[in-house]
Scaffold this motif. Structure first.
Motif, short mmCIF file in Angstrom:
data_model
loop_
_atom_site.label_atom_id
_atom_site.label_comp_id
_atom_site.label_asym_id
_atom_site.label_seq_id
_atom_site.Cartn_x
_atom_site.Cartn_y
_atom_site.Cartn_z
N ASP A 544 -38.09 40.08 -16.76
CA ASP A 544 -36.78 40.72 -16.60
C ASP A 544 -36.21 41.14 -17.96
N ASP A 545 -35.54 42.29 -17.96
CA ASP A 545 -34.93 42.78 -19.20
C ASP A 545 -33.86 41.83 -19.72
N VAL A 546 -33.18 41.10 -18.83
CA VAL A 546 -32.11 40.20 -19.29
C VAL A 546 -32.67 39.02 -20.07
N LEU A 547 -33.99 38.82 -20.05
CA LEU A 547 -34.60 37.71 -20.77
C LEU A 547 -35.22 38.12 -22.09
N GLU A 548 -35.19 39.40 -22.40
CA GLU A 548 -35.90 39.88 -23.59
C GLU A 548 -35.50 39.15 -24.86
N GLU A 549 -34.22 39.04 -25.12
CA GLU A 549 -33.78 38.39 -26.37
C GLU A 549 -34.16 36.92 -26.39
N TYR A 550 -34.26 36.28 -25.24
CA TYR A 550 -34.64 34.87 -25.18
C TYR A 550 -36.15 34.70 -25.37
N GLU A 552 -38.08 36.50 -27.27
CA GLU A 552 -38.39 36.66 -28.69
C GLU A 552 -38.21 35.35 -29.44
N LYS A 553 -37.26 34.55 -29.01
CA LYS A 553 -36.95 33.31 -29.73
C LYS A 553 -37.62 32.09 -29.12
N TYR A 554 -37.76 32.06 -27.78
CA TYR A 554 -38.23 30.84 -27.12
C TYR A 554 -39.57 31.00 -26.41
N GLY A 555 -40.10 32.19 -26.34
CA GLY A 555 -41.39 32.39 -25.70
C GLY A 555 -41.38 32.03 -24.23
N VAL A 556 -42.34 31.19 -23.79
CA VAL A 556 -42.46 30.84 -22.38
C VAL A 556 -41.26 30.03 -21.89
N MET A 557 -40.50 29.44 -22.81
CA MET A 557 -39.33 28.63 -22.45
C MET A 557 -38.07 29.49 -22.33
N ALA A 558 -38.22 30.82 -22.27
CA ALA A 558 -37.06 31.72 -22.26
C ALA A 558 -36.14 31.47 -21.07
N GLY A 559 -36.71 31.21 -19.90
CA GLY A 559 -35.90 30.99 -18.72
C GLY A 559 -35.00 29.76 -18.86
N LEU A 560 -35.54 28.69 -19.45
CA LEU A 560 -34.74 27.48 -19.68
C LEU A 560 -33.59 27.77 -20.63
N ALA A 561 -33.89 28.50 -21.69
CA ALA A 561 -32.85 28.83 -22.67
C ALA A 561 -31.76 29.69 -22.05
N LYS A 607 -10.34 26.05 -12.81
CA LYS A 607 -9.45 26.87 -13.64
C LYS A 607 -9.77 28.34 -13.39
N SER A 608 -8.75 29.14 -13.12
CA SER A 608 -8.96 30.57 -12.92
C SER A 608 -9.47 31.18 -14.21
N ALA A 609 -10.55 31.97 -14.11
CA ALA A 609 -11.18 32.55 -15.30
C ALA A 609 -11.91 33.83 -14.91
N PRO A 610 -12.17 34.71 -15.86
CA PRO A 610 -12.93 35.94 -15.57
C PRO A 610 -14.43 35.65 -15.47
N CYS A 611 -14.84 35.11 -14.35
CA CYS A 611 -16.24 34.71 -14.17
C CYS A 611 -17.20 35.89 -14.22
N HIS A 612 -16.68 37.10 -14.01
CA HIS A 612 -17.55 38.28 -14.07
C HIS A 612 -18.06 38.55 -15.48
N GLU A 613 -17.55 37.82 -16.47
CA GLU A 613 -17.99 38.02 -17.85
C GLU A 613 -19.10 37.06 -18.28
N ILE A 614 -19.50 36.15 -17.40
CA ILE A 614 -20.48 35.13 -17.79
C ILE A 614 -21.89 35.70 -17.89
N TYR A 615 -22.35 36.36 -16.86
CA TYR A 615 -23.74 36.83 -16.80
C TYR A 615 -23.90 38.21 -17.43
N PRO A 616 -25.14 38.55 -17.81
CA PRO A 616 -25.42 39.93 -18.22
C PRO A 616 -25.02 40.91 -17.12
N GLU A 617 -24.63 42.10 -17.49
CA GLU A 617 -24.08 43.07 -16.55
C GLU A 617 -25.00 43.38 -15.37
#
Length: 707
Positions: A544-550, A552-561, A607-617
């Motif tokens: 997945d594209d949302v894992l690309e930056e992870y 590069e840094k964590y390799g096969v452990m990207a999903g955990l990170a 607590k009310s919060a903008p949860c739509h900002e947590i995940y990648p778009e």
């Protein structure tokens, strides 16, 4: 020119035509006792004549309790087919095997599976005998007995010959009212089945080749001359427990399982969870995720599975649960569940039985490393609650640590055990008032009839509908939503689905680190809270594209990170201290923080919060599209401001798989290490994890253990 009919044919017609004219066709055929489909002869064109099945015997059918008589039998004409009838000297016929098979042994017992026995819910509440002239089984609801007899045309029924295999509630809107659908097994004498003219009809009526027997727990006397082998099992979730039970019960006492768990037994684990709820004291090793029974102990206890409810191993698992105290209805309910209260009792009974069989159990013992030599594990290094380092040696090792034990993946990776990335899903846990789900699933008339036995909950449901129930109590409904066409805003589509729906449940903390926030759902067996919750998650593929930056840094452990990062973002939005950020589903889709939020079942505060900002778009966009355009149509009324999203749900499954040799199920890189269950990436849910644990040491490699 048509040939003149042969003399024998003319003689036969000369004798039988006057009889038909004198007595009428109905009387004639009844007195001759012809069989359905029996060959009667041929006409002048050589076309076979036979009596239609529907017009045979006494020419009557029973419909709606009344007998309908047909006065004119229909003579069926058909070309003789060598593959259908074999003519005998007396003109009788032998039917094909798939029509009305004649039993080789008329006294033999046969078991048939019958589908589609339907009963009205109100009828199940009435268990009085309305007709004393009909023999009924006292062990089955009267309405079910009558439905079975009507469908199968049985005059009587014996309780020992009927077994309920499955029951499910069909409350689809296209029906006039909800209905319970049953699947049953009927055992009867072959001659009786033959007289009833049953035949194979896949999906409606099927003869079973094998009748499943109750699980054998093996009470053989141990043979002291056999060498005893040791299996070290890390983790006491479903995979680890059922692996140990399999070894202890079926090895004739030649295998000693040693179980290690970083958490605590259910009694102390319950107290640790109580301290978390009331004092916000999170024990990183004994909580909603870690401890005896695994993460599934404090859950809804669902026993649904996609690997086949009637497979031998699944039945063994379910029957063993019943043996240890589970309600027997888990064997036949369409969507069985145990609830946390039942699971606690079951786990305690399992532990005592394992200890009686010679099993060795070590709680508060956390695996820290593996000793490997020449591609084989020679010991598990662990640390107990006193800080002592221990080493456990055995002939084989089963790793069943669950998907929240992230440090175990790191230890395996470091030791050279092969890991591979796999798909997973992340999102939120959504909560609605249970009364709203009752309305959506059952409608006003039947939704008002949902009863849990808890006064407050039932009163809230009555107030919601504003009417008194007209029908018998209905079970608390659940739901399931899914789409694979959710637009993620990049021109691609993703899967979005509900997961682990907990009717009448509550939302709990599944974090194991106070700097992270992750939630899960649970229910007690009665499902009697005023809320309903479910995970709503979006798929994330290994590439997945949302894992690309992870990557590069964590390799096969990207999903955990990635999971950890999302949980830390949620903790920050909630303000820390294990407070969960929340947002109305309607505001989430509009991209705005909720000005007010409804009450929540989460005990540590929201607590009310903008949860739509947590995940990648792309993940946020896919969930918005699923809610506003797919689920809104699938379940009208579901998309409502009462729906409250709780952040975050990230641990639906492991983002890693421990590679296994398909022929031995051993880990690639460690020949006598057998990864099993959800943590290994090969199961999802209590039953599938238990089955994977049972199979861990009973495949081709069982010769090494002499099982």
């Amino acid at each position: 020119m048509r040939p003149f009919p042969p003399v024998p044919c003319l003689i036969l017609l000369y004798i039988q035509i006057p009889l038909v004219l004198s007595f009428g066709p109905s009387t004639f055929f009844r007195t001759q006792n012809f069989l359905p489909g029996q060959w009667l002869g041929t006409n002048c064109d050589g076309v076979a004549l036979s009596l239609s099945t529907k017009q045979s015997g006494d020419m009557g059918r029973v419909r709606g309790g009344k007998k309908e008589t047909n006065s004119k039998p229909r003579i069926r004409k058909s070309k003789p087919k060598n593959n259908h009838y074999t003519k005998l000297a007396d003109h009788r016929s032998v039917p094909r095997e798939d029509s009305y098979p004649f039993p080789e042994d008329p006294t033999a017992l046969e078991t048939w599976r019958i589908y589609g026995i339907s009963v009205h819910p109100d009828d199940l509440a009435d268990n009085t005998d309305k007709d004393d002239s009909v023999t009924l089984s006292s062990s089955l609801p009267l309405a079910l007995q009558e439905a079975i007899q009507s469908k199968l045309r049985l005059k009587s029924i014996s309780p020992e010959h009927i077994k309920v295999v499955r029951r499910s509630l069909d409350a689809r809107k296209k029906l006039d009212h909800p209905v319970y659908n049953y699947v049953i097994d009927v055992t009867l004498v072959a001659s009786e089945r033959s007289s009833l003219r049953w035949r194979q009809k896949p999906g409606r009526m099927e003869k079973l080749s094998d009748v499943h027997e109750t699980a054998d727990t093996c009470d053989d006397i141990p043979d002291p001359s056999l060498p005893k082998k040791t299996v070290v099992i890390v983790g006491m979730g479903p995979a680890g427990l059922f692996c140990a039970l399999q070894l202890a019960l079926k090895s004739n006492n030649t295998i000693r399982p040693i179980l290690l768990d970083r958490g605590q037994p259910v009694e102390k684990r319950g107290r640790d969870i109580g301290a978390l709820i009331h004092r916000r004291s999170l024990d990183s090793e004994s909580n909603f995720a870690f401890g005896e029974g695994g993460a599934g102990t404090w859950s809804d206890g669902k026993l649904t599975t996609r690997i086949g409810r009637n497979s031998e191993t699944v039945r063994w698992v379910l029957e063993l649960l019943v043996e240890f105290g589970a309600p027997s209805n888990i064997l036949w309910e369409g969507a069985p569940h145990l609830g946390t209260d039942n699971l606690v009792r079951l786990l305690r009974n399992m532990r005592h039985r394992l200890e009686e069989l010679g099993g060795e159990i070590h709680f508060g013992t956390k695996m820290t490393d593996l000793k490997l030599q020449d591609g084989q594990v020679c010991g598990v290094v662990a640390e107990n609650t006193e800080g002592q380092e221990l080493c456990f040696e055995g002939d084989a090792y089963v790793l069943a640590t669950g998907h929240s034990a992230r440090d175990v993946y790191e230890s395996l990776h470091k030791a050279g055990v092969q890991l591979e990335a796999k798909g997973f899903a992340v999102g939120f846990r959504i909560e609605h008032p249970q009364a709203r789900i009752n309305m959506i699933q059952y409608g006003t008339e039947w939704g008002a009839c949902v009863r849990t036995g808890k006064g407050k909950t039932d009163s809230v449901n009555t107030d919601f509908f504003g009417v008194q129930p007209e029908h018998t109590g209905m079970p608390v409904p659940s739901y399931r939503l899914a789409t694979d066409k959710a637009n993620d805003g990049t021109g691609k589509t993703r899967g979005v689905y509900s997961f682990c729906m907990c009717p009448g449940g509550q939302i709990v903390l599944s974090s194991t680190d106070p700097s992270e926030v992750c939630v899960n759902g649970m229910s007690f067996s009665r499902r009697d809270s005023i809320w309903a919750n479910s995970a709503l998650v979006v798929t994330v593929s290994p590439d997945d594209d949302v894992l690309e930056e992870y990557k590069e840094k964590y390799g096969v452990m990207a999903g955990l990170a990635f999971q950890r990062e999302m949980e830390r973002r949620a903790s920050k939005l909630g303000g820390g201290n294990l407070t969960v950020p929340v947002q109305r589903m309607t505001d989430f889709c509009d991209g705005k923080k909720s000005s007010t939020v409804p009450s929540s079942s989460y005990r540590l505060g929201v607590k009310s919060a903008p949860c739509h900002e947590i995940y990648p778009e792309p993940i946020t966009a896919a969930l918005r599209d699923a809610l506003a355009h797919h689920f809104k149509n699938q379940m009208p009324g579901y998309f409502h401001e009462d729906g409250l999203l709780h952040a975050v749900e990230t641990r639906t499954s492991s983002p890693l798989r421990i590679s296994r040799d398909p022929s031995t199920l051993a880990a690639v890189g460690a020949g006598n290490l057998y990864p099993s269950g959800e943590g290994a990436g090969f199961a999802g849910g209590i039953v599938s994890a238990a089955v994977d644990g049972v199979n861990a040491l009973t495949g081709p490699q069982d010769v090494h253990l002499q099982l």
